[in-house]
Design a protein around this motif. Structure first.
Motif, PDB file in Angstrom:
ATOM      1  N   ASN A  71       9.294  11.721  -3.609  1.00  0.00           N
ATOM      2  CA  ASN A  71       8.850  11.034  -2.377  1.00  0.00           C
ATOM      3  C   ASN A  71       8.992  11.932  -1.143  1.00  0.00           C
ATOM      4  O   ASN A  71       9.743  12.909  -1.132  1.00  0.00           O
ATOM      5  N   ALA A  87      13.392   7.453   0.075  1.00  0.00           N
ATOM      6  CA  ALA A  87      12.371   6.701   0.833  1.00  0.00           C
ATOM      7  C   ALA A  87      12.809   5.255   1.066  1.00  0.00           C
ATOM      8  O   ALA A  87      12.285   4.591   1.950  1.00  0.00           O
ATOM      9  N   GLY A 114      13.639   9.680   7.882  1.00  0.00           N
ATOM     10  CA  GLY A 114      12.442   9.585   7.049  1.00  0.00           C
ATOM     11  C   GLY A 114      12.431   8.436   6.043  1.00  0.00           C
ATOM     12  O   GLY A 114      11.474   8.258   5.298  1.00  0.00           O
ATOM     13  N   ARG A 161       6.623  10.352  11.058  1.00  0.00           N
ATOM     14  CA  ARG A 161       5.929   9.077  10.903  1.00  0.00           C
ATOM     15  C   ARG A 161       6.801   7.969  11.483  1.00  0.00           C
ATOM     16  O   ARG A 161       8.008   8.123  11.597  1.00  0.00           O
ATOM     17  N   ARG A 162       6.165   6.869  11.850  1.00  0.00           N
ATOM     18  CA  ARG A 162       6.924   5.786  12.442  1.00  0.00           C
ATOM     19  C   ARG A 162       7.657   5.025  11.345  1.00  0.00           C
ATOM     20  O   ARG A 162       7.207   4.986  10.213  1.00  0.00           O
ATOM     21  N   ASN A 269      12.356  -2.686  -0.422  1.00  0.00           N
ATOM     22  CA  ASN A 269      12.018  -1.673   0.596  1.00  0.00           C
ATOM     23  C   ASN A 269      10.694  -2.088   1.281  1.00  0.00           C
ATOM     24  O   ASN A 269      10.095  -3.097   0.887  1.00  0.00           O
ATOM     25  N   PRO A 270      10.212  -1.311   2.249  1.00  0.00           N
ATOM     26  CA  PRO A 270       9.038  -1.743   3.035  1.00  0.00           C
ATOM     27  C   PRO A 270       7.771  -2.068   2.246  1.00  0.00           C
ATOM     28  O   PRO A 270       7.022  -2.972   2.626  1.00  0.00           O
ATOM     29  N   GLU A 273       8.044  -2.326  -3.579  1.00  0.00           N
ATOM     30  CA  GLU A 273       8.177  -1.896  -4.974  1.00  0.00           C
ATOM     31  C   GLU A 273       9.617  -1.687  -5.419  1.00  0.00           C
ATOM     32  O   GLU A 273       9.875  -1.508  -6.607  1.00  0.00           O
ATOM     33  N   LEU A 284      12.361   8.019  -5.032  1.00  0.00           N
ATOM     34  CA  LEU A 284      11.208   7.815  -5.920  1.00  0.00           C
ATOM     35  C   LEU A 284      10.532   9.147  -6.226  1.00  0.00           C
ATOM     36  O   LEU A 284      10.744  10.142  -5.532  1.00  0.00           O
ATOM     37  N   ALA A 417       5.307   3.327  -6.823  1.00  0.00           N
ATOM     38  CA  ALA A 417       5.218   3.464  -5.364  1.00  0.00           C
ATOM     39  C   ALA A 417       3.754   3.524  -4.928  1.00  0.00           C
ATOM     40  O   ALA A 417       2.875   3.810  -5.739  1.00  0.00           O
ATOM     41  N   THR A 419       2.471   5.803  -3.041  1.00  0.00           N
ATOM     42  CA  THR A 419       2.100   7.238  -2.982  1.00  0.00           C
ATOM     43  C   THR A 419       1.056   7.527  -1.909  1.00  0.00           C
ATOM     44  O   THR A 419       0.158   8.343  -2.119  1.00  0.00           O
TER      45      THR A 419
HETATM   46  N1  UDP Z   1       7.790   4.756   3.668  1.00  0.00           N
HETATM   47  C1  UDP Z   1       8.232   4.776   4.976  1.00  0.00           C
HETATM   48  N2  UDP Z   1       7.333   5.060   5.989  1.00  0.00           N
HETATM   49  C2  UDP Z   1       6.021   5.320   5.751  1.00  0.00           C
HETATM   50  C3  UDP Z   1       5.565   5.295   4.411  1.00  0.00           C
HETATM   51  C4  UDP Z   1       6.475   5.017   3.400  1.00  0.00           C
HETATM   52  O1  UDP Z   1       9.403   4.532   5.229  1.00  0.00           O
HETATM   53  O2  UDP Z   1       5.268   5.574   6.723  1.00  0.00           O
HETATM   54  C5  UDP Z   1       8.763   4.461   2.574  1.00  0.00           C
HETATM   55  C6  UDP Z   1       8.750   3.012   2.176  1.00  0.00           C
HETATM   56  O3  UDP Z   1      10.027   2.633   1.693  1.00  0.00           O
HETATM   57  C7  UDP Z   1       7.753   3.006   1.032  1.00  0.00           C
HETATM   58  C8  UDP Z   1       8.140   4.289   0.336  1.00  0.00           C
HETATM   59  O4  UDP Z   1       8.418   5.186   1.425  1.00  0.00           O
HETATM   60  O5  UDP Z   1       7.882   1.863   0.258  1.00  0.00           O
HETATM   61  C9  UDP Z   1       7.118   4.880  -0.558  1.00  0.00           C
HETATM   62  O6  UDP Z   1       5.873   4.970   0.091  1.00  0.00           O
HETATM   63  P1  UDP Z   1       4.781   6.034  -0.356  1.00  0.00           P
HETATM   64  O7  UDP Z   1       4.815   6.126  -1.839  1.00  0.00           O
HETATM   65  O8  UDP Z   1       3.480   5.683   0.282  1.00  0.00           O
HETATM   66  O9  UDP Z   1       5.372   7.377   0.299  1.00  0.00           O
HETATM   67  P2  UDP Z   1       5.015   8.931   0.089  1.00  0.00           P
HETATM   68  O10 UDP Z   1       6.152   9.524  -0.672  1.00  0.00           O
HETATM   69  O11 UDP Z   1       3.692   9.059  -0.571  1.00  0.00           O
HETATM   70  O12 UDP Z   1       4.988   9.476   1.494  1.00  0.00           O
END
Ligand code: UDP
Length: 570
Positions: A71, A87, A114, A161-162, A269-270, A273, A284, A417, A419
């Motif tokens: 992640n 994450a 993050g 990212r926010r 989590n947000p 999943e 993840l 996730a 992703t």
């Molecule tokens: N997440 C977050 N902010 C974001 C996007 C994702 O905190 O802007 C967290 C959140 O817990 C989400 C997890 O990362 O459920 C996984 O999201 P995703 O698989 O889209 O993340 P990636 O690893 O692809 O950035």
């Protein structure tokens, strides 16, 4: 490295280390080497003579071949001073000013690093009830959600990212009706996804058409009753209106709570999943299924040996992450290491189906989903058991539901996730979602058009001599291949996009993956703009019947600004 331009751009803009002037001081290869070295280094904690260099090379190849990616926080922070690699976090919200604002602070620290945070607001007393110390009136869960939302607004995640939050309220909380409508205005509480925590008792009441009890979170006394059907319809209507709230089935999260002695799971989590205990975190990682195929004389097929090896390395990787992770709070360190949950999932599933010549919206497609995930979870467990032999089981193993089985290193191994960013880096379809659109037209700076075509579609059309820019423009404009006469039926059948797929198949696919996933599945069920509330209701009931852990829906055009648009320019 075989990375496409979008992947390269995302890494350059947001993931590579920068100097104080914002210039990148790391290459893409440098990033993957930094991550590989940092994560492989954990092996020396268990074996002083471990060949860290060889393992780092294996991790490096795994990532640069785009076979597996951890992640985003791991890619950003591994081998760097911050070092926060997860994450997903869940924080408790207890009903006192001190504890509420302590959690606001902790959430801000997590966002800065993050991570995303989930909370249950169910313990907060309802709006209008008395506050003992002041004799005043409590403002209720929804008003505190606004406080969390404002705090999030001010903190950017690692400057890139926010922050993202999940807010959950139990359906039997007295403020449930306010909660259901709290995001009615699209400009409100924008840093939260919200879900109603549904109980089995509530679902039974819906089916029987009877009232159910509202319970005071403090005294546990029944303080009122509502018609279950009316509340369910309100949830459905709100979701139809603009996609929120989603629902999660709390009793199912707790049925699969592997260490019940540690209390109840109240939140995820947000993105829904990853159910977690208060103060628990999870890292993840996702396998790109497109890279798990081999071409034979008879066409493409899944390479199970390669998938098996990849699962083994990925489990080793994710377990190492727990060791080198720098947790934002000592208590998160402690709780996370007591269960050692990890979440291995997949991306590129829809692309893989297209390669195999299968439709996402077919029973065969669903069967393949089920088979692949069954294999991954079975092998992930076996590899976690292997690790337990040399590293020991997770500390709470003896209290877990697995206590009579072979020791496991990780209380959970698999999670699907979204992703969102990883799939852009890997250049594949996201998670287990269907492809949203196969062709995009992008306006580049000097007003020239750039056509972006899904590589598998491009290859398929080229092989049949059907590829042309004109046809691509047509597909981009329509958003789907379904009504384009020049495209043969067999191609149309395989290259289906989100809106060609009935909501029923979206849910069937989610359920197929859920059956073989330890944690939960991130999935959005897409509806066309003209879908009715009845359609949404049916999907919610189907998800319940098929044993999903929750549902999120989105009706096209139901928010002014949406992430993905059909038939338009990106
Ligand atoms: N997440 C977050 N902010 C974001 C996007 C994702 O905190 O802007 C967290 C959140 O817990 C989400 C997890 O990362 O459920 C996984 O999201 P995703 O698989 O889209 O993340 P990636 O690893 O692809 O950035």
């Amino acid at each position: 490295m075989q990375m496409n331009k979008n992947g390269q751009t995302v890494l350059e803009r947001r993931y590579l280390i920068k100097d104080e002037h914002g210039q990148n001081i790391e290459t893409v290869e440098g990033l993957f080497r930094r991550v590989a070295d940092a994560i492989a280094g954990a092996d020396t904690l268990f074996d002083k003579k471990a060949d860290v260099r060889a393992l780092s090379d294996q991790f490096y190849d795994l990532m640069t071949n785009l076979e597996f990616l951890p992640n985003s926080p791991t890619l950003m922070n591994a081998g760097r001073p911050l070092g926060q690699l997860s994450a997903c976090f869940v924080l408790p919200i207890e009903d006192s000013m001190e504890e509420i604002f302590e959690t606001v602070k902790n959430a801000a620290l997590i966002h800065k690093s993050g991570g995303g945070t989930g909370f249950s607001f169910s313990r907060l007393r309802s709006a209008g009830s008395t506050v003992k110390t002041t004799g005043g009136v409590a403002s209720g869960p929804v008003s505190f959600m606004r406080v969390f939302n404002m705090a999030t607004e001010a903190v950017k995640q690692g400057g890139t990212r926010r922050g993202a939050n999940m807010g959950i309220l139990r359906v039997d909380h007295p403020d449930i009706l306010d909660f259901i409508d709290c995001k009615k205005n699209n400009a409100d509480i924008t840093n939260f996804n919200i879900s109603v925590g549904i109980t089995e008792d509530f679902m039974k009441a819906v089916e029987l058409g009877i009232d159910y009890d509202l319970v005071d979170p403090h005294t546990k006394e029944v303080v009122g009753q509502l018609s279950a059907k009316e509340v369910f319809d309100k949830i459905v209507e709100a979701a139809w209106r603009n996609g929120e709230p989603g629902i999660i089935f709390l009793d199912r999260l707790n049925r699969d709570n592997v260490v019940p002695s540690q209390g109840e799971i109240e939140s995820t989590n947000p993105c829904g999943e990853q159910p977690l205990l208060p103060f628990e975190s999870c890292n993840l990682g996702s396998i790109n299924l497109c890279q798990m195929l081999k071409e034979t004389d008879g066409g493409w097929e899944l390479d199970y040996d390669k998938l098996d090896r990849t699962v083994g390395l990925a489990i080793h990787f994710l377990d190492n992450v727990i060791e080198v992770n720098k947790y934002p709070l000592p208590i998160i360190d402690e709780v996370t290491k007591s269960t050692r949950k990890i979440g291995l999932g997949v991306m590129g599933f829809a692309d893989m189906l297209a390669r195999l010549g299968l439709s996402y919206n077919s029973d065969e497609g669903v069967e393949v989903g089920e088979k692949v995930m069954d294999f991954i979870t079975t092998r992930a467990k076996a590899y976690s058991q292997e690790l337990a032999k040399t590293r020991g089981a997770f500390p709470l193993f003896a209290e877990s539901i697995f206590k009579d089985e072979a020791p496991l290193r990780n209380a959970t191994c698999t999670t699907i996730a979204p992703t969102g960013t990883l799939s852009i880096i890997a250049g594949c379809s996201s998670g287990v979602e269907p492809v949203f659109a196969y062709v995009f037209i992008r306006n580049v700076m000097d007003n020239t058009e750039m056509i972006e075509v899904n590589p598998i579609l491009r290859e398929t059309l080229e092989k049949r001599g059907l590829y042309s820019d004109e046809l691509m423009r047509k597909i981009a404009k329509e958003g789907t291949l379904a009504h384009i006469d020049e495209i043969p039926e067999d191609i149309k059948k395989v290259f289906v996009c989100s809106h060609d797929i009935s909501p029923t198949y979206h849910v069937k696919m989610q359920a197929a993956f859920q059956r073989h996933t330890d944690n939960a599945v991130s999935k959005t069920v897409n509806f066309t703009h003209d879908a009715t509330t009845l359609d949404v209701r049916e999907v919610y009931m189907l998800a319940y019947r098929l044993d999903c852990k929750g549902v999120t829906i989105y009706r096209d055009g139901s928010r002014d600004s949406q992430v993905l648009n059909i038939g338009s320019v990106k």
